[in-house]
Write a protein that holds these residues in place. Sequence first.
Motif, PDB file in Angstrom:
ATOM      1  N   GLY A 291       0.541  -5.476   2.949  1.00 31.39           N
ATOM      2  CA  GLY A 291      -0.356  -4.553   2.280  1.00 31.39           C
ATOM      3  C   GLY A 291       0.066  -3.119   2.424  1.00 31.39           C
ATOM      4  O   GLY A 291       1.179  -2.806   2.864  1.00 31.39           O
ATOM      5  N   SER A 292      -0.853  -2.249   2.040  1.00 35.62           N
ATOM      6  CA  SER A 292      -0.638  -0.802   2.096  1.00 35.62           C
ATOM      7  C   SER A 292      -1.546  -0.211   3.159  1.00 35.62           C
ATOM      8  O   SER A 292      -2.697  -0.607   3.288  1.00 35.62           O
ATOM      9  N   HIS A 293      -0.999   0.745   3.909  1.00 31.86           N
ATOM     10  CA  HIS A 293      -1.794   1.479   4.883  1.00 31.86           C
ATOM     11  C   HIS A 293      -1.515   2.953   4.701  1.00 31.86           C
ATOM     12  O   HIS A 293      -0.790   3.345   3.777  1.00 31.86           O
ATOM     13  N   ILE A 294      -2.069   3.766   5.528  1.00 29.26           N
ATOM     14  CA  ILE A 294      -2.007   5.217   5.328  1.00 29.26           C
ATOM     15  C   ILE A 294      -0.578   5.756   5.242  1.00 29.26           C
ATOM     16  O   ILE A 294      -0.314   6.715   4.547  1.00 29.26           O
ATOM     17  N   ASN A 295       0.365   5.126   5.922  1.00 27.78           N
ATOM     18  CA  ASN A 295       1.746   5.615   5.928  1.00 27.78           C
ATOM     19  C   ASN A 295       2.699   4.811   5.057  1.00 27.78           C
ATOM     20  O   ASN A 295       3.899   4.995   5.150  1.00 27.78           O
ATOM     21  N   GLY A 296       2.200   3.907   4.257  1.00 24.74           N
ATOM     22  CA  GLY A 296       3.083   3.120   3.403  1.00 24.74           C
ATOM     23  C   GLY A 296       2.665   1.671   3.334  1.00 24.74           C
ATOM     24  O   GLY A 296       1.486   1.354   3.284  1.00 24.74           O
ATOM     25  N   ASN A 297       3.648   0.790   3.354  1.00 24.44           N
ATOM     26  CA  ASN A 297       3.406  -0.646   3.253  1.00 24.44           C
ATOM     27  C   ASN A 297       3.910  -1.361   4.504  1.00 24.44           C
ATOM     28  O   ASN A 297       4.677  -0.803   5.285  1.00 24.44           O
ATOM     29  N   TYR A 298       3.494  -2.594   4.656  1.00 26.01           N
ATOM     30  CA  TYR A 298       3.900  -3.377   5.820  1.00 26.01           C
ATOM     31  C   TYR A 298       3.886  -4.857   5.471  1.00 26.01           C
ATOM     32  O   TYR A 298       3.307  -5.277   4.470  1.00 26.01           O
ATOM     33  N   ILE A 299       4.538  -5.637   6.304  1.00 30.87           N
ATOM     34  CA  ILE A 299       4.460  -7.096   6.230  1.00 30.87           C
ATOM     35  C   ILE A 299       4.451  -7.628   7.658  1.00 30.87           C
ATOM     36  O   ILE A 299       5.183  -7.127   8.520  1.00 30.87           O
ATOM     37  N   SER A 300       3.591  -8.600   7.905  1.00 30.52           N
ATOM     38  CA  SER A 300       3.592  -9.344   9.163  1.00 30.52           C
ATOM     39  C   SER A 300       3.814 -10.803   8.808  1.00 30.52           C
ATOM     40  O   SER A 300       3.116 -11.336   7.944  1.00 30.52           O
ATOM     41  N   ILE A 301       4.774 -11.404   9.433  1.00 27.47           N
ATOM     42  CA  ILE A 301       5.070 -12.818   9.202  1.00 27.47           C
ATOM     43  C   ILE A 301       4.533 -13.552  10.425  1.00 27.47           C
ATOM     44  O   ILE A 301       5.187 -13.640  11.466  1.00 27.47           O
TER      45      ILE A 301
ATOM     46  N   GLN B 220      -3.743   4.676  -5.131  1.00 30.29           N
ATOM     47  CA  GLN B 220      -3.615   5.956  -5.827  1.00 30.29           C
ATOM     48  C   GLN B 220      -4.891   6.295  -6.591  1.00 30.29           C
ATOM     49  O   GLN B 220      -5.343   7.434  -6.572  1.00 30.29           O
ATOM     50  N   ARG B 221      -5.471   5.304  -7.271  1.00 28.68           N
ATOM     51  CA  ARG B 221      -6.718   5.541  -8.000  1.00 28.68           C
ATOM     52  C   ARG B 221      -7.830   5.939  -7.041  1.00 28.68           C
ATOM     53  O   ARG B 221      -8.586   6.860  -7.305  1.00 28.68           O
ATOM     54  N   ASN B 222      -7.930   5.257  -5.913  1.00 25.40           N
ATOM     55  CA  ASN B 222      -8.972   5.565  -4.924  1.00 25.40           C
ATOM     56  C   ASN B 222      -8.758   6.944  -4.311  1.00 25.40           C
ATOM     57  O   ASN B 222      -9.721   7.672  -4.083  1.00 25.40           O
ATOM     58  N   ASP B 223      -7.511   7.305  -4.036  1.00 33.68           N
ATOM     59  CA  ASP B 223      -7.222   8.625  -3.474  1.00 33.68           C
ATOM     60  C   ASP B 223      -7.521   9.722  -4.484  1.00 33.68           C
ATOM     61  O   ASP B 223      -7.982  10.795  -4.127  1.00 33.68           O
ATOM     62  N   PHE B 224      -7.286   9.448  -5.760  1.00 37.78           N
ATOM     63  CA  PHE B 224      -7.525  10.433  -6.813  1.00 37.78           C
ATOM     64  C   PHE B 224      -9.017  10.695  -6.998  1.00 37.78           C
ATOM     65  O   PHE B 224      -9.436  11.819  -7.214  1.00 37.78           O
ATOM     66  N   VAL B 225      -9.841   9.645  -6.848  1.00 38.35           N
ATOM     67  CA  VAL B 225     -11.288   9.761  -7.051  1.00 38.35           C
ATOM     68  C   VAL B 225     -11.926  10.617  -5.983  1.00 38.35           C
ATOM     69  O   VAL B 225     -12.881  11.334  -6.233  1.00 38.35           O
TER      70      VAL B 225
END
Length: 104
Positions: A29-39, A98-103
């Motif tokens: 997913g996406s978090h405040i500093n970018g994206n991540y993956i946990s396997i 991005q939409r949520n941050d723009f609102v």
Amino acid sequence: MAKLNKVFKTTSEEASIDACGHNFLCIYGSHINGNYISIINFKVSAELSEANDIFYNKNAIANSLETVLELKDDAEVIAEELAKAIMPRLQIQEAQKQRNDFVR
């Protein structure tokens, strides 16, 4: 004693992904500093770049997978498959963020 400083909203999804003869239980997913993956089933994780940066994301995932003995030889191929598999979903999450941050 630990102190919780801030809480940020994130987006995440869980997916079961088959690649190179293995099954990977991934939370990404996406978090405040970018994206991540946990396997989860291989106990590794990686910080990712933007969804469409397959080169960076493949390398980040491969570096994590190389720590797993049974995956070491195929880490780069698996990593590219995983990066490509989650790319469309991460793109959706980035657009929503991005939409949520723009609102606000």
